[in-house]
Each structure stands twice: as C-alpha cells, then as structure tokens.
Design an enzyme around this catalytic site. Sequence first.
Site, PDB file in Angstrom:
ATOM      1  N   VAL A  17      -3.346 -26.964  24.093  1.00 17.77           N
ATOM      2  CA  VAL A  17      -4.356 -26.168  23.647  1.00 17.77           C
ATOM      3  C   VAL A  17      -3.826 -24.893  23.529  1.00 17.77           C
ATOM      4  CG1 VAL A  17      -6.729 -25.282  24.216  1.00 17.77           C
ATOM      5  CG2 VAL A  17      -6.093 -27.568  24.867  1.00 17.77           C
ATOM      6  N   LYS A 106     -11.755 -26.403  33.422  1.00 20.39           N
ATOM      7  CA  LYS A 106     -12.864 -26.865  34.268  1.00 20.39           C
ATOM      8  C   LYS A 106     -12.687 -27.118  35.709  1.00 20.39           C
ATOM      9  CE  LYS A 106     -10.917 -31.266  32.554  1.00 20.39           C
ATOM     10  NZ  LYS A 106      -9.836 -30.788  31.575  1.00 20.39           N
ATOM     11  N   GLU A 130     -16.585 -22.245  26.708  1.00 20.03           N
ATOM     12  CA  GLU A 130     -16.884 -23.417  25.721  1.00 20.03           C
ATOM     13  C   GLU A 130     -15.849 -24.585  25.711  1.00 20.03           C
ATOM     14  OE1 GLU A 130     -19.915 -23.494  23.530  1.00 20.03           O
ATOM     15  OE2 GLU A 130     -19.181 -25.471  24.020  1.00 20.03           O
ATOM     16  N   GLY A 135     -14.560 -30.525  24.824  1.00 15.14           N
ATOM     17  CA  GLY A 135     -13.537 -29.874  23.865  1.00 15.14           C
ATOM     18  C   GLY A 135     -13.970 -29.403  22.839  1.00 15.14           C
ATOM     19  N   ILE A 137     -16.726 -29.608  20.926  1.00  9.19           N
ATOM     20  CA  ILE A 137     -18.104 -29.697  20.894  1.00  9.19           C
ATOM     21  C   ILE A 137     -18.706 -28.303  21.327  1.00  9.19           C
ATOM     22  CG2 ILE A 137     -20.361 -31.042  21.152  1.00  9.19           C
ATOM     23  CD1 ILE A 137     -18.416 -33.344  21.905  1.00  9.19           C
ATOM     24  N   GLY A 188      -1.438 -42.214  23.827  1.00  5.96           N
ATOM     25  CA  GLY A 188      -1.634 -40.654  23.925  1.00  5.96           C
ATOM     26  C   GLY A 188      -3.073 -40.461  24.508  1.00  5.96           C
ATOM     27  N   ASP A 202     -12.469 -35.838  36.430  1.00  6.62           N
ATOM     28  CA  ASP A 202     -12.543 -34.852  35.425  1.00  6.62           C
ATOM     29  C   ASP A 202     -13.993 -34.845  34.990  1.00  6.62           C
ATOM     30  OD1 ASP A 202     -11.201 -33.661  32.720  1.00  6.62           O
ATOM     31  OD2 ASP A 202     -12.584 -35.043  31.914  1.00  6.62           O
ATOM     32  N   LYS A 206     -17.129 -31.647  35.038  1.00  9.15           N
ATOM     33  CA  LYS A 206     -17.830 -31.329  33.744  1.00  9.15           C
ATOM     34  C   LYS A 206     -19.243 -31.417  34.081  1.00  9.15           C
ATOM     35  CE  LYS A 206     -14.192 -32.351  30.487  1.00  9.15           C
ATOM     36  NZ  LYS A 206     -13.416 -33.480  29.934  1.00  9.15           N
TER      37      LYS A 206
END
Lengths: 436, 436
Positions: A17, A106, A130, A135, A137, A188, A202, A206
């Site tokens: 990122v 996160k 955000e 991601g 969205i 991937g 994960d 969130k």
Amino acid sequence: MIEYRTIRVGLLGAGSVGSQVARLLLEHSDELTQRIGARIELVGIAVRDTGAKRDTQLPPELLTTDAESLILGSDIVIELMGGIEPARTLVLGAIASGADVVTGNKALLANHGPELFAAAEQVGAQLSYEAAVGGAIPIIRPLRDSLAGDRIDRILGIVNGTTNFILDRMDSTGASLEDALATATELGYAEADPTADIGGYDAAQKAAILASLAFHTSVPVTAVHREGITGVTAQQVESARSAGFVVKLLAICERLVDDETGEEGVSARVYPALVPRSHPLAAVHGANNAVFVEAAAAGPLMFYGAGAGGVQTASAVLGDLVAIARRHVIGGPGTAESTHAELPLLDIGRITTRYAITLEVADEPGVLEQIAHVFAEHGVSVEQLQQTVSGAAERATLVIGTHEAKESALAETVAALAQSPVVESVASVLRVEGAV
Amino acid sequence: MIEYRTIRVGLLGAGSVGSQVARLLLEHSDELTQRIGARIELVGIAVRDTGAKRDTQLPPELLTTDAESLILGSDIVIELMGGIEPARTLVLGAIASGADVVTGNKALLANHGPELFAAAEQVGAQLSYEAAVGGAIPIIRPLRDSLAGDRIDRILGIVNGTTNFILDRMDSTGASLEDALATATELGYAEADPTADIGGYDAAQKAAILASLAFHTSVPVTAVHREGITGVTAQQVESARSAGFVVKLLAICERLVDDETGEEGVSARVYPALVPRSHPLAAVHGANNAVFVEAAAAGPLMFYGAGAGGVQTASAVLGDLVAIARRHVIGGPGTAESTHAELPLLDIGRITTRYAITLEVADEPGVLEQIAHVFAEHGVSVEQLQQTVSGAAERATLVIGTHEAKESALAETVAALAQSPVVESVASVLRVEGAV
C-alpha cells in the site's frame, strides 16, 4: 500562476500500500494540488531497509530509516507500517508534534484506538483511517459522517478478502478448504502464513473498528467473539448450497437489548455463517468485500468493492490525505471520534441467532423424539428438520434448522445433543445470518 | 451537567422528507446533542399552508409561512421544498445571512449548483446535499471526500426508484410498461403525474449532480442527454432476459478522451440500457437505488440502498446536519465544492457504446449481406447476429449485437437501416452498458 503553499507529508512504510501511495502522490501531484488548494510534498519515506527490493520504483533520495526525524518535518504523517510497535509510538509522536495522521493500521486501531483518538482530540489533530477496513471501499467516513444523524442497528460485513475468496471457491468448485487455500496462496490472495485471515483475527480487528464507530462505544478487539473458517468443510458448503445458502465469514456488529439487564448493549463477533442466496452479501464473490449496514431511518445499505490490494487501498489513504489537507487550507481542526454512548459490550451468549445443525444419529424408533426433547428442554424451537438415511445401515443424517434463540441456549443444546446416546456425532453447526 | 450551546435550525418544507426530519430531530434530540456537542433547536418549519393535513404530527407552534424571518433566526437552514423557486432565493438568502445550508433539492442543484456553491464559498458557508441523490445512500460524501485522492472514470447509477420498480416488475412478471406503471402508482412508488420519473428528468438531474462532483466540472442538467423508459416494451425486456440481460434506466457519467480533439471531456447521459445479469447493478430490485463507481485506483465500488422514502431520505439530511453542526462546535468553515478541472462537456455522439438492434426484415436471399453492408459502411463492427424466421411467411427477425462504436456512427447506422429497402422495421434499439 497561483503560488500554492506546501503541505509536507511523511510516509511510514513502503509495502504494497505504502509504495502505491508514494507513486500516486508523485504522479498525480498537479491534480491533487488543484483539489486541495495546496501543494503536497512527499518529504520522505521511512523504511526498515533502504536497500530492500520493492515492486514499485521509489526515488531513493526519499527513503530513510529515521522515522522520528521524518515525523518532525511532516505536517501530515501517513502510517502504513502495520503492527502495533513501533507504529503506536510513532503515531503518538506524530500527534504530539502537531501533525495530522492517516493510518491504515487495523491492528493498531483495534487494540489502541481509544488512546490514539484521545491523544488526537487533546491537541485537535485529525486522525483518519478509511483504509483500515474494507480496503478501497468508503465505509469509515459514511459511518462517521453520512450516517451521523441516524441510528445504526446492525452491520454484517464481509471484511476479509482471503477468506471470502476461499469460501467462494469452495462454493463454486466444491473444493476442500485445503485446496481452496492452496489456490488462494498460489494466486497471491493468501499470505504464506494465513493464520490472521483464516483464523478470523483480521476480521475481528475490523469488527472492533466498525462496532466502535457505529455505536459510539469503545470496542477493543479483545471483546470480539472470533471463530475462523478452519472448521468449514466441503460438505457443509455443499449442504448449504443445496439448501439455498452460502457460507460466508461475517463480521457482525449489533446493537441489542440484553434481556437480563433490560439495557442496550453491543455485540461484535466474527464467525462463518449461512447467508441466504437472495441476500446481497451472497453475491459478493472472490476477494471482494462488502459491508451491509442496517440503520433505523436509512434502512439497509450496502457498500461494495475491493477489500484489499495495494493500489486499491492507496485510494482510501489518499482520500483521507486530501480531506485532511483541505482542512489545513481552509482552517479548523478535524472532527473527534465520538464514544459518547459507551454501551456495555455483550458476550456472545447474549445474542440471538439461528442454528443449522447436522447430526449423525442411529436410525431407530424414538430417536426423533429424543432429539426433539433436547431442543425443547433448552427452549429452542425447531423450524425445520430433514432426515436422510445414509447408505450405511442403522445410520441417518438429521439436518435441523432452528428458529431464533439465544446463543447460550443454542450452545447448550448442541452440547446436550453431543452427549445424547442416540447421537453418533454432531457433524456440523453453523449460524444462519442475514435472513429476512 | 454540561451546558451545551444551542444551534438553531430552520426547516423549509414539511413534505414526506421534511416532516420526517422534524420528527427525528425532535425525538432524537438528546442523542444528537451528544454526537454534536451542541444542542440542535428546531426553531421553525416554513410551509405554504400551516393548516394543511400532514402524515406526521408536527408541533403547530413551529409551523410558519414566513420563511424569510425563519432564515434570519437560523444558524443552519434545511431546504426540502423542492423546485427552483422560491427555494433558490431562500437558499441564497440563507447563505447571505451567514447560515449553513442542507438541501435535498436535486432540481435546484442540477440547474443552479454553480451559483449556490459560489455564494457559499464566498462567505465560507457549508452547503451539503447528500439527500439529493440516492436517498439514504451515502454517495455525495464518498465521492467528495473518500474518493478525493482518486480519479473517477465512470459512474453507472440506478438513481430513480420508480423506473427501477417498473423495469424490475416488467422483468420479473412480463408485465407491459403500462401495467407495471399502474402497479407502481397503486403501491405509491409513482406519482399521479409520473413524467419526471419515467421521462428520465429526475435521473438526469441526479446525473448532472454526480458528474459535477466526480469530475470537478460544472455539468448543468441541460448538458445531460436524456431518454426515459416510455419506449421500453415487454418484448424488449423479454428478449433481454433470454439473452442474459436486464433493462435498467442508467445515469451514466463518464470521463473520456474525445478523439476529435484528443482532449479529455465529460459525458453525462440517461437512458434505458441492457445490463448483463452478472453485473452487480442487475441485482438491484424494486425501488432500490445503486451507484456503481469505477475509479482508477480503487477499482469498482458499489453503493446500494433505499433511493427514496421520507424517513430514509431524512437519514441523509440528518447526516449532513450533524456534520455541519459539528463544524460549528469545533470551528472552521466547510469544504468548498471543487470545479477546478472544468472539462469540456461532450455531446452524446462522442461516447462509445454497444447497441443491441432488433430488425424485422424480408426473409429472402441477400438480405443479410445488405444489412452487413450498412454496418460496414458506417464503420460499426457486428459482434453477433441472430436470425429467427417468424411465423408469418417471408419475414424474419434479426437481433444484432455490435462491438463498441462511436454513438454517432451507431445512430447513423440505425438511421440507414431504417431506410434500407430490405428492412421492414427497426423494432428495438437499446444500448448495452456495464459489460466486462
């Protein structure tokens, strides 16, 4: 020619990122300047190893290992290192030094959100995130701003792309979890160590972030009930399919009245659940994410898109950056995170849901009655029951769908079923969510 | 006990949305106070007739016919009257008097947006309009803020609930347009005079608003190409269905390179189009709305929810109100609308799309060749062609799907086909959008 003022941006982290954020900042510099009314100058990129190989070519003169000095020379700090430390110390340092912060971290937010928000509020700093959920969205800003005048009752989110890819593949090809995971790794979509994804860790982070925001209540990740997809079998997926459902790993955030206290509380939980094929979430395929929100006035809303990916997530980071930078231009601080409600956090036992239970039982007279008795004595009402006699003699498979009941009662029912002399095994227990 | 300051809110209009806004403001006053950090006081509701019958009970002492005085006593004005005048004059008056404004008035924004934004920017007033497009769906704020660092390439929106209800019903029941419209009227989804909806006027206003925002360019509604659904037949819907498509009224906003000038430009248009069943927009049923956004970095995103309804739309109004009021508390002006790009507005002839054309032709040798010649001489490439000989002798039906071509070339092709001696009639022409 307008003389634009310069806003100095320091970037922490140059992973998938971070490197895309750097690339987009450098490539779209002119367009961003016009949108903001100020020039964004990327003053440095802090990395662990300036010589490391990267997918995206970054100007070597921007790379530094001295994150502390970079922060001191930045008006806005973008933190994309991931993990708790040193990210936490650096973000707190950035806030203390007067910088605004954009983060996509996160783990940091789900574990230390209140500390960070309090630090930001104290000095009037902006802290945006955000990119931390969903991601690309837009979901954080819609929850915080667009729905600020509404009352959110429930969120059902597909917030982990890896597990959605795996479950979608199991659903569409009949593959086992192992095979679908192997494909995900090959393409991937899954990391070498997939534990954070398939274990639901994960998604739980969130869920904590979404629940905090939706209910104006601090919800640490430790308060999130978490079950991963490791127990999901091809057989379960196939049975779900033939019954008109699909198995999805859901992050569920719910406002509900705890009937023990009569008070409102918040439940945040992650588990694989059956979703009816007619539900909008059932149509979320591959590694995509979607967040389904039920608000009192707005009704059902859904936000859909790419839940991961370097360049996709970079879009969310840049959106935050532009919004923060605009505020530098027009003046005034950002909006503080609100936790005014501080509702009690409810244990998983307090929620109400439906179960789909598959039992292997002896095929003999009186079995159904005994099974029915177990449900009745725990106050769980059976909605439907389907019996199929298997090839092997004296064995039958029972698929039982319950009406809504308290999770604790359902769990006790399953435990009692497992003890019952007529039950050979409890083959599958899945919750049913998103029913109309 | 905290002493909260008071923010005075004046409401213009008490129709289906306005009366719900008033009700929610009064009922959720305490919760809103906590979220904002200030008390919202609804100081008055301007209506045409204080004695008119309303669905929702409103405190009679708040009703007034004197909108001008109400504005002067308000810190924030909520305009939900609809129509251009007196809304325009009142909104400009509110801005001039130092108030911030929330409006859900799409006609006003689509016709006079630049004037209003300029007036607001001049005095640093906030002007928000989440309710103007997509009812309860957060779409304005995500486009303006969340995607502020990205580059939006295309928007495909189902932004009119009435026409989506009608087309969905035609698709699911085989009903004619007339019958589906009658049902919509009966169920309250269509107004007594449905022209604004079925003529595409409402969708065109929303397309103008979305295109302006997405492309940082002023797009007046007069620049939006508009076709309604009045020409859509049960036969077209049925043919679409059997070919794997569904007919949807789309608002399309697109950034594209005009190959005559080599420059980027903007196209905004509304027409019924074929959408593949596999596209997320195909699953938008009933009176729901959805906006599908393609951004360069974020990729495809979709925002889905209730596109109309009093209480649903009130959610969007209150979200804007809370966001504006928070800024009163923490200080600093709002963010101005950006039209820095001011791209050229492209005529419908400049866009590229695909056509699905149904022809009634003579069933005789050489017909196909002549038809093919018409396509070839206009530079339009045929992707597929299906001929069915109809019951009546010497007649055949040809369904032709084209590859992507310039709209102007496609339109000329259709005109030439209509003139061709072998073509008895051009039964149907629909564009195909949303193909992968």
